[in-house]
Design a protein around this motif. Structure first.
Motif, PDB file in Angstrom:
ATOM      1  N   ASN A  26       0.846  -1.198   0.000  1.00  0.00           N
ATOM      2  CA  ASN A  26       0.000   0.000   0.000  1.00  0.00           C
ATOM      3  C   ASN A  26       0.879   1.245   0.000  1.00  0.00           C
ATOM      4  O   ASN A  26       1.522   1.556   1.006  1.00  0.00           O
ATOM      5  CB  ASN A  26      -0.909  -0.005   1.234  1.00  0.00           C
ATOM      6  CG  ASN A  26      -1.816   1.204   1.286  1.00  0.00           C
ATOM      7  OD1 ASN A  26      -2.098   1.849   0.275  1.00  0.00           O
ATOM      8  ND2 ASN A  26      -2.281   1.545   2.480  1.00  0.00           N
ATOM      9  N   ASP A  30       3.667   9.498  -2.204  1.00  0.00           N
ATOM     10  CA  ASP A  30       4.455   9.289  -3.413  1.00  0.00           C
ATOM     11  C   ASP A  30       5.116  10.589  -3.867  1.00  0.00           C
ATOM     12  O   ASP A  30       4.426  11.565  -4.165  1.00  0.00           O
ATOM     13  CB  ASP A  30       3.551   8.738  -4.528  1.00  0.00           C
ATOM     14  CG  ASP A  30       4.332   8.231  -5.723  1.00  0.00           C
ATOM     15  OD1 ASP A  30       5.512   7.878  -5.563  1.00  0.00           O
ATOM     16  OD2 ASP A  30       3.751   8.188  -6.826  1.00  0.00           O
ATOM     17  N   SER A  50      -5.978  10.854   2.574  1.00  0.00           N
ATOM     18  CA  SER A  50      -5.059  11.439   1.590  1.00  0.00           C
ATOM     19  C   SER A  50      -3.597  11.278   1.978  1.00  0.00           C
ATOM     20  O   SER A  50      -2.708  11.514   1.155  1.00  0.00           O
ATOM     21  CB  SER A  50      -5.378  12.922   1.395  1.00  0.00           C
ATOM     22  OG  SER A  50      -5.224  13.640   2.612  1.00  0.00           O
ATOM     23  N   VAL A 224      -3.706  14.978  -1.953  1.00  0.00           N
ATOM     24  CA  VAL A 224      -4.761  14.098  -2.445  1.00  0.00           C
ATOM     25  C   VAL A 224      -4.107  12.797  -2.901  1.00  0.00           C
ATOM     26  O   VAL A 224      -3.150  12.814  -3.690  1.00  0.00           O
ATOM     27  CB  VAL A 224      -5.548  14.733  -3.612  1.00  0.00           C
ATOM     28  CG1 VAL A 224      -6.566  13.739  -4.174  1.00  0.00           C
ATOM     29  CG2 VAL A 224      -6.249  16.004  -3.161  1.00  0.00           C
ATOM     30  N   ASP A 225      -4.614  11.676  -2.392  1.00  0.00           N
ATOM     31  CA  ASP A 225      -4.097  10.361  -2.778  1.00  0.00           C
ATOM     32  C   ASP A 225      -2.582  10.277  -2.668  1.00  0.00           C
ATOM     33  O   ASP A 225      -1.887   9.708  -3.532  1.00  0.00           O
ATOM     34  CB  ASP A 225      -4.532  10.011  -4.203  1.00  0.00           C
ATOM     35  CG  ASP A 225      -6.034   9.830  -4.337  1.00  0.00           C
ATOM     36  OD1 ASP A 225      -6.674   9.467  -3.327  1.00  0.00           O
ATOM     37  OD2 ASP A 225      -6.569  10.064  -5.434  1.00  0.00           O
ATOM     38  N   GLY A 226      -2.046  10.848  -1.590  1.00  0.00           N
ATOM     39  CA  GLY A 226      -0.627  10.721  -1.313  1.00  0.00           C
ATOM     40  C   GLY A 226       0.291  11.614  -2.108  1.00  0.00           C
ATOM     41  O   GLY A 226       1.515  11.475  -2.041  1.00  0.00           O
ATOM     42  N   ARG A 227      -0.274  12.554  -2.864  1.00  0.00           N
ATOM     43  CA  ARG A 227       0.529  13.477  -3.664  1.00  0.00           C
ATOM     44  C   ARG A 227       0.143  14.920  -3.376  1.00  0.00           C
ATOM     45  O   ARG A 227      -1.032  15.203  -3.108  1.00  0.00           O
ATOM     46  CB  ARG A 227       0.361  13.204  -5.162  1.00  0.00           C
ATOM     47  CG  ARG A 227       1.034  11.920  -5.650  1.00  0.00           C
ATOM     48  CD  ARG A 227       0.799  11.756  -7.153  1.00  0.00           C
ATOM     49  NE  ARG A 227       1.548  10.639  -7.699  1.00  0.00           N
ATOM     50  CZ  ARG A 227       2.775  10.735  -8.205  1.00  0.00           C
ATOM     51  NH1 ARG A 227       3.378  11.921  -8.244  1.00  0.00           N
ATOM     52  NH2 ARG A 227       3.389   9.677  -8.670  1.00  0.00           N
TER      53      ARG A 227
END
Length: 235
Positions: A26, A30, A50, A224-227
């Motif tokens: 997971n 990033d 997030s 958002v979503d790790g970025r």
């Protein structure tokens, strides 16, 4: 480099993966690139899931990245051992949480002094004077001998802010510090962050779900979503 432009924090290509190499791998963060300078007041926003809490844990040296490098006070931290990370964290970072975690058995003043008590045992006269001065800054000097249970929730959060500042950290991390407060009290706490930022010159990173409060910071980073999808100046 002037003190005002001194780099406190730099994240270079930071990623975080749980269960790396396994079927349920997971990737939570990033390729995060961020810089934070002395005196900046910055908010971190983003939807649930997030990666905000994961990022804050990495910045607070409570966890290690899977990729990239995190520099705190220009020191690379990824390969530090636990003792080195603990020493740097205690010296460089103050924490304020949604739940203030005050110790009810101790007075307000003793709670503010707690990081110094943990670090070196009995506080000095200078330590006590600094703690009293911080209580005055947050408007609670008259409550120094009270127990946390004898003051309001908003006042308890102000005590937690004073406690976070007693070690004079160059970086203050606040994780949803107004999440348990009504809007009027939350406004007061955010006003206090602004005053502390100007007076003490520390960099402050505030995680908040409230866009109205985020906009009161000089800069807002959206995750958002790790970025990082946005990093904008508000003023």
């Amino acid at each position: 480099m002037s003190e005002a432009n001194r780099q406190i924090l730099r994240l270079a290509g930071i990623g975080k993966v749980y269960n790396q190499g396994e079927a349920l791998e997971n990737r939570v963060l990033d390729d995060i690139d961020l810089r934070l300078e002395a005196g900046e007041l910055c908010s971190l926003i983003g939807p649930s899931g997030s990666g905000k809490s994961t990022l804050l844990n990495l910045i607070g040296l409570l966890d290690t990245p899977s990729d990239g490098e995190l520099y705190l006070l220009e020191q690379p931290t990824r390969q530090m051992d636990d003792a080195g990370r603990t020493e740097l964290r205690n010296r460089a970072i103050g924490f304020v949480f949604q739940f203030h975690h005050l110790i009810s058995a101790f007075s307000v003043l003793e709670n503010v002094l707690m990081p110094l008590i943990i670090r070196s045992g009995k506080p000095s006269r200078a330590d006590t004077d600094r703690a009293r001065g911080l209580l005055a800054e947050v408007g609670l000097e008259a409550f120094a001998d009270k127990r946390p249970t004898q003051i309001s929730g908003g006042q308890q959060q102000r005590v937690a802010i004073a406690r976070a500042l007693v070690t004079e950290p160059p970086l203050l991390l606040a994780d949803e510090p107004t999440g348990n407060l009504d809007s009027r009290t939350a406004d007061g706490v955010f006003e206090l962050f602004g005053r502390i930022n100007q007076q003490f010159g520390c960099a402050i990173l505030v995680v908040t779900h409230d866009p109205r409060l985020a906009a009161r910071c000089a800069r807002t980073i959206e995750l958002v979503d790790g970025r990082v999808v946005s990093d904008a100046r508000n003023r």
